[in-house]
Design an enzyme around this catalytic site. Sequence first.
Site, short mmCIF file in Angstrom:
data_model
loop_
_atom_site.label_atom_id
_atom_site.label_comp_id
_atom_site.label_asym_id
_atom_site.label_seq_id
_atom_site.Cartn_x
_atom_site.Cartn_y
_atom_site.Cartn_z
N TYR A 57 0.82 -1.20 0.00
CA TYR A 57 0.00 0.00 0.00
C TYR A 57 0.86 1.26 0.00
CZ TYR A 57 -3.54 -3.39 1.57
OH TYR A 57 -4.37 -4.48 1.70
N HIS A 149 0.16 -12.29 1.51
CA HIS A 149 -0.61 -11.34 0.71
C HIS A 149 -0.71 -11.78 -0.75
CE1 HIS A 149 -1.39 -6.74 -0.05
NE2 HIS A 149 -2.47 -7.49 -0.23
#
Length: 334
Positions: A57, A149
């Site tokens: 992010y 992830h």
Amino acid sequence: MRHTTLGTRGTVPVTGLSFGAAGIGNLYTPVGPGQAHEAVDAAWNAGIRYFDTAPHYGLGLSERRLGAALRDRPRDAYTLSTKVGRILEPVPGAATAAPGDLPDDLDHGFAVPATHRRVWDFSADGVRRSVEESLTRLGLDRIDIVYLHDPDDHAEEALTRAYPALERLRAEGTVGAIGAGMNQTALLTRFLRETDSDVVLCAGRFTLLDQSALTELLPEAAARGRSVVVGGVFNSGLLADPRPGATYDYTAAPPALLDRALRMDAVTRRYGVPLRAAALHYPLRHPAVASVLVGTRSAAEVRDAAALADLTLPDDLWAELRAEGLLTENGATV
């Protein structure tokens, strides 16, 4: 604010509403540092005590901002998760380049200079390196939950190399709970069956418009006493604001889904409830769901989500959605 603990160990607490920090990592559009800090403050003031981030992010920006905003809070008073699987490698020359000379990272969805490149790494060494680098960016002493992830295209390496490394970190006490996070259910179900994961993060697959997690994932989690965190409850926008031009899973919503969302909206409004409130509450009706993760980028968005979570929705609302054929749940009671 609802509270529970993850999995069968029961050592990691989460709130029913959790703060997704991709937005403060400049997801799609820039967010100023003050606005980011105010969003975290608003979440804290609303009683949210579970915060989720990732190196992906904003090329680490989300982790840096979240860590800074939480650093003066009592460390035992909140739960923080981050993710492994993408190592951030510096781009040669980026450290000395003028900001305007660097391309942006919008191809990956973030309005930040492309100072680093993401390198997939689900090796044991990669997991440890990622955790160590996240701790540095966060400026905190520990991470409570670590997810693998998006290992969709790296399933075997994630299961045989990355996951055992997470188990060792959990056994050492470096992290409290471990699992995987994806936008699909099949591999998450496999993680529940083949590993001792505490929790999985499932995005977009247990919503008012997509209940595919009910087929295998949620029954498997419930049977094994594992927890599920649900993200993407608005399916990227359609369930938050159903209108022509709304997005569904990050592309233009197909006409049939738009029509269905509008019909749902008409039902919920008859009960004085906005559709986005029903979208937020729906996953929490399942016993395996520990928390709903809502991505927010401002204090106003946080306060709105908290107000929606605080509403009491009547059982008749759910019954009418089913009676209208708008909510089909594979025979499961939710």
